[in-house]
Design an enzyme around this catalytic site. Structure first.
Site, short mmCIF file in Angstrom:
data_model
loop_
_atom_site.label_atom_id
_atom_site.label_comp_id
_atom_site.label_asym_id
_atom_site.label_seq_id
_atom_site.Cartn_x
_atom_site.Cartn_y
_atom_site.Cartn_z
N GLY A 148 6.02 10.41 -5.70
CA GLY A 148 6.69 9.39 -6.95
C GLY A 148 8.07 9.24 -6.56
N LYS A 192 0.85 -1.10 -0.05
CA LYS A 192 -0.02 0.05 -0.09
C LYS A 192 0.78 1.16 0.07
CE LYS A 192 -3.79 -1.88 2.48
NZ LYS A 192 -3.57 -3.33 2.95
P1 BMP Z 1 -7.97 -11.39 7.19
O1 BMP Z 1 -8.79 -12.22 6.21
O2 BMP Z 1 -7.32 -11.95 8.33
O3 BMP Z 1 -9.17 -10.38 8.13
O4 BMP Z 1 -6.97 -10.68 6.74
C1 BMP Z 1 -7.22 -9.69 5.43
C2 BMP Z 1 -5.96 -9.08 4.86
O5 BMP Z 1 -6.35 -8.21 3.87
C3 BMP Z 1 -5.02 -8.19 5.65
O6 BMP Z 1 -3.59 -8.70 5.51
C4 BMP Z 1 -5.31 -6.79 5.59
O7 BMP Z 1 -4.15 -6.06 5.69
C5 BMP Z 1 -5.57 -6.92 4.13
N1 BMP Z 1 -6.68 -5.88 3.67
C6 BMP Z 1 -8.22 -6.02 4.20
O8 BMP Z 1 -8.41 -6.83 5.00
N2 BMP Z 1 -8.97 -4.99 3.70
C7 BMP Z 1 -8.91 -4.02 2.74
O9 BMP Z 1 -9.58 -3.31 2.27
C8 BMP Z 1 -7.45 -4.10 1.89
C9 BMP Z 1 -6.57 -5.03 2.40
O10 BMP Z 1 -5.48 -5.32 2.12
#
Ligand code: BMP
Length: 365
Positions: A103, A98
Site C-alpha cells: 500500500g 497495473k
Molecule cells: P493490442 O490490442 O495491441 O494487443 O494491445 C493490448 C493492450 O492491452 C496492451 O496495452 C496490453 O498491455 C493490454 N492488456 C492486454 O493485452 N491483456 C490483458 O489481459 C491486460 C492488458 O492490460
C-alpha cells in the site's frame, strides 16, 4: 446488467461510481464502447493519434512508460496535453499501470514520482497479487488528491487567480493546468462571470460528428467556449479497475483469483469502477461494474474470416468484438495494434467503433 442499456446503467443505484456513470453517459452519447490502447513509440505520435481517434473512443489507454519523450511537466507536459484532448473529444484517460506492490509504495507511485499518474489519469488499475490493501491504499491517495484539488480550485478562484499559468491559449484547446483543468470549468465559469476573462481558451473550430451517432448533434463551438462538444465535464473523481483476468496464454489468474477480485471490488465501490477482464463478472443484481476487455481484433475488411487474428506470437490472444460483447458480456473493447497498425488508424477506429456498438445493440436485443 447484461441486458440493461448503458444509459440505464448510468443512473442505476446509488453506489455506482460517479466516473462510471459519466462514462456510461458518454458511451450512450458517442455511440461508442471503444477504448484505444495508445501504445505508440513517442509522445508526439501519442498526442496526434489521441486527437485523430478521439471522436471514436470513450477511453484512451496509456502505458506512459513505453512512450519515448514523455514530458513530465505538470502544467504543460504530455499528461496535461492528454487532459486537454480528453476534454476536447470527450474521453477518459486510463493509465494501464497495473500497480502491484504494498500500500505505502503504490500510494507514492500513484501520486508522486515524475509521472504523477493521479493528476492526468482519470482511471488506473491494479494487479491484486498484494491483496486488498492495494485498493484501499490507492483509494485513500485518490481521496486526498481530490480534496486538495477542490480546495485549490476554491481558493484560487476566490482569490481571482488567473488560470492557467502556462500554456495559456497557445495551441488549439491550449488551456492546460491538469491539476485544475480536468473538471473545473464550472468553477472557472463562475469566476469568469465575476472577474471578466480569467480563463482564456482558444477557439476550437473542429466540430464533432461521429458517422452513426444518432444522439449527438453537431456542435459548433464559438470563440472562447470552454466546454467542448456539449459533453459535460468529467467529475473530479478518480477510479480504479482491477485486473481480474488476462488475455495472455497461460496466465495465472484462475477462477479463485478472479472471485477474490470481485469480492474486493464489491467492498470498495467508492473507488473501483470495474474490471479489466475477459468476461463480465457482474453476478448480483446490484453489480454495475464496467468490464473493459483487451485482446480484441477484427478480421481485415477485405478478408472477413477469423483466421489470422488468433494472436501476436508473444502470448496475446485475440477475440472479435462480437464474441467479447455478445458472448461474454464485456462492455468496452480495448484495441491497440488492430487500430494503430492500420494504414489509416482514424478510419480503422471508426470501423472498430461501429463493430463494437453493433455487438452491444445485438446484446440489447
Ligand atoms: P493490442 O490490442 O495491441 O494487443 O494491445 C493490448 C493492450 O492491452 C496492451 O496495452 C496490453 O498491455 C493490454 N492488456 C492486454 O493485452 N491483456 C490483458 O489481459 C491486460 C492488458 O492490460
Amino acid at each position: 446488467t447484461l441486458t440493461s442499456t448503458f444509459a440505464t446503467r448510468a443512473t442505476m443505484g446509488v453506489d455506482t461510481h460517479p466516473l462510471t456513470s459519466y462514462l456510461l453517459r458518454l458511451m450512450d452519447l458517442k455511440a461508442s464502447n471503444l477504448c484505444l490502447s495508445a501504445d505508440v513509440s513517442n509522445a508526439r505520435e501519442l498526442l496526434l493519434v489521441a486527437d485523430k481517434v478521439g471522436p471514436a473512443i470513450v477511453v484512451l489507454k496509456t502505458h506512459y512508460d513505453l512512450i519515448a519523450g514523455w514530458d513530465f511537466h505538470p502544467q504543460t507536459g504530455t499528461g496535461a496535453k492528454l487532459v486537454t484532448l480528453a476534454r476536447k473529444h470527450g474521453f477518459l484517460i486510463f493509465e494501464d499501470r497495473k500497480f502491484g506492490d504494498i500500500g505505502s509504495t503504490v500510494q507514492q507511485q500513484y501520486v508522486g514520482g515524475s509521472a504523477r499518474v493521479v493528476e492526468w489519469a482519470h482511471i488506473t488499475n491494479v494487479n491484486m497479487i498484494p491483496g486488498p490493501t492495494i485498493v484501499t491504499a490507492l483509494a485513500e491517495a485518490a481521496a486526498k488528491w481530490k480534496e486538495r484539488i477542490n480546495y485549490e480550485v476554491k481558493t484560487s478562484v476566490s482569490a481571482g487567480f488567473s488560470y492557467p499559468e502556462d500554456g495559456e491559449g497557445t495551441e488549439e484547446g491550449g488551456c492546460v493546468n491538469p491539476r485544475t483543468d480536468v473538471n473545473t470549468s464550472n468553477h472557472l465559469r463562475d469566476a469568469d462571470e465575476r472577474k471578466g476573462s480569467i480563463v482564456s481558451i482558444t477557439t476550437v473550430t473542429q466540430s464533432f460528428e461521429p458517422a452513426d451517432s444518432p444522439r449527438l448533434s453537431k456542435t459548433t463551438l464559438r470563440d472562447g467556449d470552454e466546454v467542448y462538444l456539449g459533453i459535460e465535464e468529467a467529475p473530479t473523481d478518480r477510479g480504479l479497475l482491477i485486473l481480474a483476468q488476462m488475455s495472455s496464454a497461460g496466465n495465472l489468474m484462475n477462477a479463485e483469483y478472479t472471485n477474490a477480485c470481485l469480492d474486493t471490488a464489491r467492498k470498495n465501490k467508492g473507488f473501483v469502477m470495474g474490471f479489466v477482464a475477459q468476461q463480465s463478472l457482474n453476478g448480483e443484481p446490484e453489480d454495475n461494474f464496467i468490464t473493459m476487455t483487451p485482446g480484441c481484433q477484427l478480421p481485415p475488411e477485405d478478408e472477413p474470416t477469423e483466421n489470422g487474428i488468433n494472436g501476436d506470437g508473444l502470448g496475446q490472444q485475440y477475440k472479435t468484438p462480437e464474441k467479447l460483447i455478445v458472448g461474454s458480456g464485456c462492455d468496452i473493447i480495448i484495441v491497440g495494434r488492430g487500430i494503430l497498425k492500420a494504414d489509416n488508424p482514424q478510419l480503422e477506429a471508426e470501423r472498430y467503433r461501429k463493430a463494437a456498438w453493433k455487438a452491444y445493440t445485438t446484446r440489447m436485443n
